[in-house]
Write an enzyme that holds these catalytic residues in place. Structure first.
Site, PDB file in Angstrom:
ATOM      1  N   ASP A  70     -20.196 -63.531  17.306  1.00 53.76           N
ATOM      2  CA  ASP A  70     -20.141 -64.359  19.153  1.00 53.76           C
ATOM      3  C   ASP A  70     -19.795 -63.235  20.042  1.00 53.76           C
ATOM      4  O   ASP A  70     -19.800 -62.109  19.278  1.00 53.76           O
ATOM      5  CB  ASP A  70     -18.368 -64.524  18.421  1.00 53.76           C
ATOM      6  CG  ASP A  70     -18.279 -65.853  20.069  1.00 53.76           C
ATOM      7  OD1 ASP A  70     -17.940 -65.759  21.830  1.00 53.76           O
ATOM      8  OD2 ASP A  70     -18.281 -67.212  20.340  1.00 53.76           O
ATOM      9  N   LYS A  93     -13.598 -62.765  20.115  1.00 53.81           N
ATOM     10  CA  LYS A  93     -13.517 -64.190  19.278  1.00 53.81           C
ATOM     11  C   LYS A  93     -13.221 -64.071  18.141  1.00 53.81           C
ATOM     12  O   LYS A  93     -12.395 -64.025  16.891  1.00 53.81           O
ATOM     13  CB  LYS A  93     -13.749 -65.195  20.087  1.00 53.81           C
ATOM     14  CG  LYS A  93     -13.371 -65.312  21.368  1.00 53.81           C
ATOM     15  CD  LYS A  93     -14.201 -67.001  21.945  1.00 53.81           C
ATOM     16  CE  LYS A  93     -14.043 -67.121  23.280  1.00 53.81           C
ATOM     17  NZ  LYS A  93     -14.205 -68.668  23.616  1.00 53.81           N
ATOM     18  N   ASN A 116     -23.744 -60.510  21.361  1.00 50.88           N
ATOM     19  CA  ASN A 116     -24.605 -61.558  21.683  1.00 50.88           C
ATOM     20  C   ASN A 116     -26.267 -62.031  21.267  1.00 50.88           C
ATOM     21  O   ASN A 116     -27.159 -60.522  20.689  1.00 50.88           O
ATOM     22  CB  ASN A 116     -25.388 -61.260  23.313  1.00 50.88           C
ATOM     23  CG  ASN A 116     -26.061 -62.740  23.573  1.00 50.88           C
ATOM     24  OD1 ASN A 116     -26.441 -63.311  23.348  1.00 50.88           O
ATOM     25  ND2 ASN A 116     -26.221 -62.774  25.498  1.00 50.88           N
ATOM     26  N   ASN A 150     -23.669 -73.022  24.506  1.00 50.04           N
ATOM     27  CA  ASN A 150     -24.565 -73.235  24.967  1.00 50.04           C
ATOM     28  C   ASN A 150     -26.469 -73.349  25.051  1.00 50.04           C
ATOM     29  O   ASN A 150     -26.644 -73.121  23.129  1.00 50.04           O
ATOM     30  CB  ASN A 150     -25.006 -72.350  26.237  1.00 50.04           C
ATOM     31  CG  ASN A 150     -25.688 -70.345  25.170  1.00 50.04           C
ATOM     32  OD1 ASN A 150     -26.403 -70.216  25.500  1.00 50.04           O
ATOM     33  ND2 ASN A 150     -23.987 -69.957  24.871  1.00 50.04           N
ATOM     34  N   CYS A 192     -36.502 -80.200  13.704  1.00 54.91           N
ATOM     35  CA  CYS A 192     -35.413 -79.058  14.725  1.00 54.91           C
ATOM     36  C   CYS A 192     -35.123 -78.998  15.558  1.00 54.91           C
ATOM     37  O   CYS A 192     -35.336 -79.907  16.624  1.00 54.91           O
ATOM     38  CB  CYS A 192     -36.314 -77.401  15.386  1.00 54.91           C
ATOM     39  SG  CYS A 192     -37.440 -77.640  15.914  1.00 54.91           S
ATOM     40  N   CYS A 216     -15.392 -76.459  36.483  1.00 56.78           N
ATOM     41  CA  CYS A 216     -15.297 -75.870  34.613  1.00 56.78           C
ATOM     42  C   CYS A 216     -15.689 -77.131  34.169  1.00 56.78           C
ATOM     43  O   CYS A 216     -15.362 -78.376  34.467  1.00 56.78           O
ATOM     44  CB  CYS A 216     -13.520 -76.181  34.468  1.00 56.78           C
ATOM     45  SG  CYS A 216     -13.784 -75.116  32.481  1.00 56.78           S
ATOM     46  N   CYS A 269     -43.838 -80.173  17.904  1.00 47.46           N
ATOM     47  CA  CYS A 269     -42.734 -78.969  18.267  1.00 47.46           C
ATOM     48  C   CYS A 269     -44.029 -77.493  18.415  1.00 47.46           C
ATOM     49  O   CYS A 269     -44.590 -76.936  18.495  1.00 47.46           O
ATOM     50  CB  CYS A 269     -42.023 -78.589  17.235  1.00 47.46           C
ATOM     51  SG  CYS A 269     -40.138 -77.343  17.197  1.00 47.46           S
ATOM     52  N   CYS A 274     -41.685 -73.500  12.894  1.00 51.02           N
ATOM     53  CA  CYS A 274     -41.500 -75.367  12.886  1.00 51.02           C
ATOM     54  C   CYS A 274     -42.711 -76.079  12.320  1.00 51.02           C
ATOM     55  O   CYS A 274     -42.670 -76.527  11.288  1.00 51.02           O
ATOM     56  CB  CYS A 274     -40.839 -75.893  13.782  1.00 51.02           C
ATOM     57  SG  CYS A 274     -39.894 -77.226  13.022  1.00 51.02           S
TER      58      CYS A 274
END
Length: 368
Positions: A70, A93, A116, A150, A192, A216, A269, A274
């Site tokens: 995170d 976190k 990230n 996200n 997937c 928010c 896909c 995949c």
């Protein structure tokens, strides 16, 4: 002379060191339980995770390790739904989560990465830890859990797991916080995240443009707790091999509705890895030996019956049907153990009305 960015980074490091120092002081004050190397009767009584340790002693569970990824910091706004504590505000976190979880069970090995995963360099390192970060050195992890908020991060996890052939579980809660889902994704076998993507992904929309200033997303700790519980339950069933693992399980808090289904992989896909995994899965299915279904004959009890005795039901099928009531309209998967027969006179048979008096009818009965 240091740049502004370098100074900000140094300030962030000093803030983290200060928070860690406070955390260590808090751990000392609360007498953190030491790691348990060997099980004993005394340990079972004093260890709050004695049941888990017992599973380890029986060989059902070997060792436990968590790799946490995170890049966010803990904020006071997180206190309403996560297990963070106010004094951890400002800490990354993953570090805060490690501190809290280590207090709960120090027997678990932790590895934290505060970055990230969607950037190029970090994504490469993320894939490396998935493929080599298992408890056994050089081996892949057993399962990847996605609890991100996200689509960009979900697509990064999806891409990594498709390329590596890594099984993972995806989860999420809706923006209005009254529904959520969990999903088991087996590359090549099940759909997937890119096989049936949300509109924001399919239309290639930058989700950052969807955020509105001063608005928010809703947050209900109850919904998040339910979805998290469903995810962990599915993880336990998968890792420990009991029950039926759900491929997709939804939760609608407004109606207490839990839809369940399984989605096949999409041959068209957009993710080439995949499609490659789908081809490999088809080849394995063709090469897999077919198991013949052997129909077992019903075992005959008391085969030697010199007296020729037969057991027959005292109630015929017709009588049994008459003694059963109507079956209610039930959802799929639910059956009734018994039905209540209709009351006398409720089967539709009626007696014609007559103008004769009771005395006249009794006289007719005497003549019969």
């Amino acid at each position: 002379m240091a740049t502004v960015e370098e100074l900000k980074l140094r300030i962030r490091e000093l803030e983290n060191e200060l928070i860690k120092s406070k955390q260590k002081q808090s751990d000392a004050e609360h007498h953190l339980r030491p790691k348990i190397d060997k099980m004993s009767a005394e340990v079972v009584d004093s260890n709050p995770y004695s049941r888990l340790m017992a599973l380890k002693r029986m060989g059902i569970v070997q060792d436990y390790e968590l790799l946490l990824f995170d890049y966010d910091k803990v904020e006071l706004a997180n206190m309403n739904r996560l297990f963070f504590q106010p004094h951890q505000a400002g800490l990354s976190k993953v570090e805060a989560a490690e501190h809290t979880l280590r207090n709960i069970n120090p027997d678990v090995a932790f590895e934290t990465h505060n970055y990230n995963i969607t950037t190029m360099d970090n994504f490469t390192h993320f894939m490396n830890r998935i493929s080599h970060g298992g408890l056994e050195e050089g081996k892949p992890v057993d399962l990847v859990l996605s609890c991100v908020d996200n689509f960009e991060a979900r697509m990064a996890i999806n891409t990594a797991c498709n390329e590596l052939g890594q099984i993972w579980m995806e989860s999420g809660v809706s923006e209005n916080a009254v529904s959520g889902h969990i999903q088991l994704i087996i590359p090549g076998e099940t759909a997937c995240f890119a096989c049936a993507p949300p509109l924001v992904v399919a239309a290639n929309i930058d989700e950052k443009t969807l955020k509105r200033d001063g608005v928010c997303a809703a947050s209900l700790p109850t919904t998040m707790g339910v979805v998290a519980g469903l995810l962990v339950q599915n993880v336990l069933k998968y890792l420990l091999g009991f029950g039926t693992v759900s491929y997709y399980l939804g939760y609608n808090a407004m109606q207490d509705f839990f839809p369940s289904m399984a989605m096949k992989a999409n041959p068209q896909c957009d993710d080439r890895h995949c499609r490659r995994q789908q081809d490999e899965y088809k080849k394995k299915e063709v090469e897999r030996p077919k198991q013949e279904v052997v129909q077992e004959e019903e075992e005959v009890v008391h085969e030697d019956n010199e007296w020729g005795i037969e057991l027959v039901s005292e109630v015929s099928e017709a009588e049994l049907q008459d003694a059963s009531g109507p079956v209610p309209d039930l959802p799929e998967g639910i059956t009734v153990a018994y039905t209540i027969p209709e009351k006398d006179g409720a089967s539709g048979e009626t007696v014609e009305e007559t103008d004769q008096s009771l005395e006249e009818l009794m006289a007719q009965m005497r003549k019969m």
